[in-house]
Design an enzyme around this catalytic site. Structure first.
Site, PDB file in Angstrom:
ATOM      1  N   SER A 151     -16.966  -2.831  -7.854  1.00 12.94           N
ATOM      2  CA  SER A 151     -18.078  -2.087  -8.433  1.00 12.94           C
ATOM      3  C   SER A 151     -18.664  -1.129  -7.406  1.00 12.94           C
ATOM      4  CB  SER A 151     -19.158  -3.092  -8.856  1.00 12.94           C
ATOM      5  OG  SER A 151     -20.375  -2.431  -9.102  1.00 12.94           O
ATOM      6  N   THR A 199     -21.482  -0.980  -6.846  1.00 17.60           N
ATOM      7  CA  THR A 199     -22.583  -1.717  -6.230  1.00 17.60           C
ATOM      8  C   THR A 199     -22.276  -2.030  -4.752  1.00 17.60           C
ATOM      9  OG1 THR A 199     -24.113  -3.563  -6.559  1.00 17.60           O
ATOM     10  CG2 THR A 199     -21.807  -4.067  -6.852  1.00 17.60           C
ATOM     11  N   TYR A 201     -25.146 -10.636  -6.804  1.00 15.55           N
ATOM     12  CA  TYR A 201     -24.003 -10.146  -7.595  1.00 15.55           C
ATOM     13  C   TYR A 201     -23.176  -9.174  -6.751  1.00 15.55           C
ATOM     14  CZ  TYR A 201     -21.441  -7.008 -10.667  1.00 15.55           C
ATOM     15  OH  TYR A 201     -20.446  -6.224 -11.220  1.00 15.55           O
ATOM     16  N   LYS A 240     -19.088  -9.266  -5.022  1.00 17.44           N
ATOM     17  CA  LYS A 240     -18.034  -8.233  -5.086  1.00 17.44           C
ATOM     18  C   LYS A 240     -17.581  -7.867  -3.677  1.00 17.44           C
ATOM     19  CE  LYS A 240     -17.862  -7.731  -9.554  1.00 17.44           C
ATOM     20  NZ  LYS A 240     -16.717  -8.284 -10.277  1.00 17.44           N
ATOM     21  N   ARG A 284     -26.942   8.632 -12.850  1.00 21.84           N
ATOM     22  CA  ARG A 284     -25.781   7.757 -12.679  1.00 21.84           C
ATOM     23  C   ARG A 284     -24.519   8.449 -13.176  1.00 21.84           C
ATOM     24  NH1 ARG A 284     -29.201   5.705 -10.334  1.00 21.84           N
ATOM     25  NH2 ARG A 284     -29.888   3.530 -10.219  1.00 21.84           N
TER      26      ARG A 284
HETATM   27  P1  NAD Z   1     -18.051  -8.967 -19.593  1.00 19.76           P
HETATM   28  O1  NAD Z   1     -19.075  -9.989 -19.328  1.00 19.76           O
HETATM   29  O2  NAD Z   1     -18.031  -8.314 -20.927  1.00 19.76           O
HETATM   30  O3  NAD Z   1     -16.597  -9.573 -19.317  1.00 19.76           O
HETATM   31  C1  NAD Z   1     -16.359 -10.587 -18.371  1.00 19.76           C
HETATM   32  C2  NAD Z   1     -15.490 -11.642 -19.028  1.00 19.76           C
HETATM   33  O4  NAD Z   1     -15.216 -12.676 -18.085  1.00 19.76           O
HETATM   34  C3  NAD Z   1     -16.157 -12.311 -20.231  1.00 19.76           C
HETATM   35  O5  NAD Z   1     -15.243 -12.331 -21.313  1.00 19.76           O
HETATM   36  C4  NAD Z   1     -16.486 -13.725 -19.747  1.00 19.76           C
HETATM   37  O6  NAD Z   1     -16.466 -14.661 -20.795  1.00 19.76           O
HETATM   38  C5  NAD Z   1     -15.373 -13.951 -18.735  1.00 19.76           C
HETATM   39  N1  NAD Z   1     -15.678 -14.933 -17.687  1.00 19.76           N
HETATM   40  C6  NAD Z   1     -16.766 -14.983 -16.875  1.00 19.76           C
HETATM   41  N2  NAD Z   1     -16.691 -16.036 -16.043  1.00 19.76           N
HETATM   42  C7  NAD Z   1     -15.515 -16.673 -16.314  1.00 19.76           C
HETATM   43  C8  NAD Z   1     -14.869 -17.836 -15.800  1.00 19.76           C
HETATM   44  N3  NAD Z   1     -15.430 -18.588 -14.862  1.00 19.76           N
HETATM   45  N4  NAD Z   1     -13.689 -18.191 -16.322  1.00 19.76           N
HETATM   46  C9  NAD Z   1     -13.099 -17.461 -17.305  1.00 19.76           C
HETATM   47  N5  NAD Z   1     -13.667 -16.363 -17.841  1.00 19.76           N
HETATM   48  C10 NAD Z   1     -14.862 -15.967 -17.361  1.00 19.76           C
HETATM   49  O7  NAD Z   1     -18.168  -7.861 -18.432  1.00 19.76           O
HETATM   50  P2  NAD Z   1     -17.487  -6.430 -18.283  1.00 19.76           P
HETATM   51  O8  NAD Z   1     -18.552  -5.420 -18.394  1.00 19.76           O
HETATM   52  O9  NAD Z   1     -16.297  -6.323 -19.146  1.00 19.76           O
HETATM   53  O10 NAD Z   1     -17.084  -6.508 -16.751  1.00 19.76           O
HETATM   54  C11 NAD Z   1     -15.799  -6.915 -16.332  1.00 19.76           C
HETATM   55  C12 NAD Z   1     -15.762  -6.952 -14.819  1.00 19.76           C
HETATM   56  O11 NAD Z   1     -16.116  -5.676 -14.306  1.00 19.76           O
HETATM   57  C13 NAD Z   1     -16.750  -7.938 -14.195  1.00 19.76           C
HETATM   58  O12 NAD Z   1     -16.123  -8.559 -13.094  1.00 19.76           O
HETATM   59  C14 NAD Z   1     -17.892  -7.055 -13.733  1.00 19.76           C
HETATM   60  O13 NAD Z   1     -18.562  -7.593 -12.631  1.00 19.76           O
HETATM   61  C15 NAD Z   1     -17.160  -5.781 -13.351  1.00 19.76           C
HETATM   62  N6  NAD Z   1     -18.013  -4.586 -13.421  1.00 19.76           N
HETATM   63  C16 NAD Z   1     -18.703  -4.319 -14.569  1.00 19.76           C
HETATM   64  C17 NAD Z   1     -19.549  -3.214 -14.622  1.00 19.76           C
HETATM   65  C18 NAD Z   1     -20.349  -2.927 -15.856  1.00 19.76           C
HETATM   66  O14 NAD Z   1     -21.360  -2.248 -15.761  1.00 19.76           O
HETATM   67  N7  NAD Z   1     -19.933  -3.373 -17.041  1.00 19.76           N
HETATM   68  C19 NAD Z   1     -19.682  -2.373 -13.503  1.00 19.76           C
HETATM   69  C20 NAD Z   1     -18.942  -2.661 -12.362  1.00 19.76           C
HETATM   70  C21 NAD Z   1     -18.108  -3.773 -12.332  1.00 19.76           C
HETATM   71  N1  UFG Z   2     -32.785   2.362 -16.661  1.00 20.44           N
HETATM   72  C1  UFG Z   2     -33.955   2.624 -17.339  1.00 20.44           C
HETATM   73  N2  UFG Z   2     -34.332   1.751 -18.321  1.00 20.44           N
HETATM   74  C2  UFG Z   2     -33.593   0.667 -18.664  1.00 20.44           C
HETATM   75  C3  UFG Z   2     -32.396   0.410 -17.971  1.00 20.44           C
HETATM   76  C4  UFG Z   2     -32.031   1.275 -16.961  1.00 20.44           C
HETATM   77  O1  UFG Z   2     -34.647   3.592 -17.044  1.00 20.44           O
HETATM   78  O2  UFG Z   2     -33.996  -0.084 -19.578  1.00 20.44           O
HETATM   79  C5  UFG Z   2     -32.345   3.321 -15.632  1.00 20.44           C
HETATM   80  C6  UFG Z   2     -32.157   2.715 -14.251  1.00 20.44           C
HETATM   81  O3  UFG Z   2     -33.354   2.752 -13.537  1.00 20.44           O
HETATM   82  C7  UFG Z   2     -31.054   3.627 -13.672  1.00 20.44           C
HETATM   83  C8  UFG Z   2     -30.223   4.016 -14.902  1.00 20.44           C
HETATM   84  O4  UFG Z   2     -31.059   3.791 -16.024  1.00 20.44           O
HETATM   85  O5  UFG Z   2     -31.634   4.802 -13.162  1.00 20.44           O
HETATM   86  C9  UFG Z   2     -28.958   3.161 -15.058  1.00 20.44           C
HETATM   87  O6  UFG Z   2     -29.299   1.794 -15.025  1.00 20.44           O
HETATM   88  P1  UFG Z   2     -28.258   0.656 -15.452  1.00 20.44           P
HETATM   89  O7  UFG Z   2     -28.965  -0.639 -15.382  1.00 20.44           O
HETATM   90  O8  UFG Z   2     -27.608   1.027 -16.739  1.00 20.44           O
HETATM   91  O9  UFG Z   2     -27.129   0.768 -14.337  1.00 20.44           O
HETATM   92  P2  UFG Z   2     -27.205   0.581 -12.745  1.00 20.44           P
HETATM   93  O10 UFG Z   2     -26.681   1.848 -12.132  1.00 20.44           O
HETATM   94  O11 UFG Z   2     -28.522   0.121 -12.313  1.00 20.44           O
HETATM   95  O12 UFG Z   2     -26.198  -0.626 -12.481  1.00 20.44           O
HETATM   96  C10 UFG Z   2     -24.914  -0.714 -13.114  1.00 20.44           C
HETATM   97  C11 UFG Z   2     -24.528  -2.192 -13.224  1.00 20.44           C
HETATM   98  C12 UFG Z   2     -24.330  -2.774 -11.851  1.00 20.44           C
HETATM   99  C13 UFG Z   2     -23.310  -1.963 -11.115  1.00 20.44           C
HETATM  100  C14 UFG Z   2     -23.711  -0.514 -11.065  1.00 20.44           C
HETATM  101  C15 UFG Z   2     -22.640   0.323 -10.417  1.00 20.44           C
HETATM  102  O13 UFG Z   2     -25.551  -2.915 -13.888  1.00 20.44           O
HETATM  103  O14 UFG Z   2     -23.831  -4.071 -11.961  1.00 20.44           O
HETATM  104  O15 UFG Z   2     -23.938  -0.022 -12.380  1.00 20.44           O
HETATM  105  O16 UFG Z   2     -21.420   0.103 -11.047  1.00 20.44           O
HETATM  106  F1  UFG Z   2     -23.199  -2.436  -9.871  1.00 20.44           F
END
Ligand code: NAD
Ligand code: UFG
Length: 355
Positions: free
Chosen positions: A124, A126, A148, A152, A230
């Site tokens: 990520s 992050t 979190y 990562k 973003r």
């Molecule tokens: P999601 O929660 O929709 O998908 C994650 C899946 O993993 C789910 O189906 C959940 O049931 C499964 N899971 C969690 N823990 C488990 C375990 N112990 N055993 C088996 N299955 C398990 O999330 P997503 O948005 O699809 O994200 C997928 C990956 O990408 C995650 O690792 C997340 O950290 C990473 N990621 C997501 C974002 C985002 O904003 N969505 C950004 C950066 C990175």
């Molecule tokens: N925001 C609002 N109101 C809300 C939610 C968010 O104003 O209700 C703003 C935040 O302050 C930020 C922007 O919208 O400026 C995006 O916020 P998000 O929560 O959608 O996303 P972030 O960039 O904070 O974080 C996301 C994931 C993290 C990941 C990161 C980079 O939640 O896990 O993107 O991939 F690490």
């Protein structure tokens, strides 16, 4: 290729599974459904008219993970499974270290036993912490601002050490920026449990009338309109990045890292405006205090992925919002399939075959 997708029922996983199937790969999904529904996989099978083997397995169950890997014998693993709620990770850090770090360790052990050493990992943006040097490049120093993010970071480091210790491993750490949008069919998409933490799903729920108004966290950032910026990336583009990384790993060993973003930022107000335009619905908002831990701006330099993987994001904000809105409109309460979690493995397998 036979690909095992952990977390394949989740948001990004389900879109990637569909693309893998459409590209002719055989797919097995390992998921404990802690944050997803098997319904997403049933829909993926319907959309592709192809089958997926589903394993209801928790990555924390070391023995079952080993057995599953040994019987599936995948050629490669895409590892999405993990917990991802930043706020929850602050209040329950051990849950995050256990699930994400120990879960990954168990997976890696299982892969060793099964002789599979090709891995694509969901990292990520992050891991760039509070870096203010923009755009973010892969060499930007890493740090973490919450548990979190630290999981990562730890996993990236663990994978680097693993790759350095054994040259047979081929590993991709993909650093996603802000994944949004949904499949163009409107049949699969993000289905957050409870109150969404992220901006886009929150705005979508306001537009559909499930919530009153958007709280905009901060209107006094050093950005063009004062709100946070973003790099939103369409989940279909993101999924395509995984297939490109998988291709790359077929002919290369070592540990590689790529940013997956568009390279362009959008502000909170631009997102709200786009939703109003696309949905034709009012999206009331109120500017409130900044959210702790947020940076003003974050966007990628995604040149490395373009040059090395031949991948780039194709879809803009308008399409992200259009696809997200279609999913939201057609599924106002998400998958609504909690009852599936009550089914036995046999009943679940039978249900998944129904198209
Ligand atoms: P999601 O929660 O929709 O998908 C994650 C899946 O993993 C789910 O189906 C959940 O049931 C499964 N899971 C969690 N823990 C488990 C375990 N112990 N055993 C088996 N299955 C398990 O999330 P997503 O948005 O699809 O994200 C997928 C990956 O990408 C995650 O690792 C997340 O950290 C990473 N990621 C997501 C974002 C985002 O904003 N969505 C950004 C950066 C990175
Ligand atoms: N925001 C609002 N109101 C809300 C939610 C968010 O104003 O209700 C703003 C935040 O302050 C930020 C922007 O919208 O400026 C995006 O916020 P998000 O929560 O959608 O996303 P972030 O960039 O904070 O974080 C996301 C994931 C993290 C990941 C990161 C980079 O939640 O896990 O993107 O991939 F690490």
């Amino acid at each position: 290729m036979h690909v095992l997708v952990t977390g394949g029922a989740g948001y990004i996983g389900s879109h990637t599974v569909l693309q893998l199937l459409n590209e002719g790969h055989r797919v097995s999904v390992l998921d404990n459904f802690s944050n997803s529904s098997p319904e997403s996989i049933r829909r993926v099978m319907g959309l592709s008219n192809l089958s997926v083997d589903v394993y209801r397995v928790d990555l924390l169950d070391e023995k079952l993970v080993n057995n599953t890997l040994t019987s599936v014998k995948p050629d490669a693993v895409i590892h999405f499974a993990g917990l991802k709620a930043v706020g929850e990770s602050v209040t329950e850090p051990l849950k995050y270290y256990r699930n994400n770090v120990t879960g990954t360790l168990n997976l890696l052990d299982g892969m060793e036993v099964a002789g599979c050493r090709t891995l694509v990992f969901s990292s990520s943006a992050t891991v760039y912490g509070e870096s203010i040097a923009l755009p973010l490049v892969e060499e930007t120093p890493r740090s973490a601002t919450n548990p979190y993010g630290r999981t990562k970071l730890h996993i990236e480091e663990m994978l680097e050490e693993l790759g350095a210790s054994d040259s047979r491993w081929s590993i991709a750490n993909l650093r996603y920026f802000n994944p949004v949008g949904a499949h163009e069919s409107g049949q699969i998409g993000e289905d957050p449990q409870g109150v969404p933490n992220n901006l886009m799903p929150y705005v979508a729920q306001v537009a559909i009338g499930r919530r009153d108004k958007v709280s905009v966290y901060g209107g006094d950032y050093q950005t063009p309109d004062g709100t946070g910026v973003r790099d939103y990336i369409h989940v279909e583009d993101l999924a395509a990045g995984h297939l490109a990384a998988l291709d790359y790993l077929q002919t290369t060993t070592g540990v590689h890292v790529w940013n997956l973003g568009t390279g362009a930022g959008s502000s909170v107000l631009e997102v709200i405006e786009a939703f109003k335009r696309v949905s034709g619905q009012p999206v009331p908002f109120e500017i409130v205090a900044r959210r702790t831990g947020d940076v003003a701006e974050s966007y990628a330099n995604a040149e490395k992925a373009r040059l090395e993987l031949g991948w780039k994001a194709e879809r803009g904000l308008e399409q992200m919002v259009q696809d997200m809105w279609r999913w939201q409109k057609d599924n106002p309460m998400g998958f609504e399939a909690d009852h599936l979690l009550e089914l036995s493995d046999e009943e679940l397998a039978a249900y998944l075959q129904q198209r």
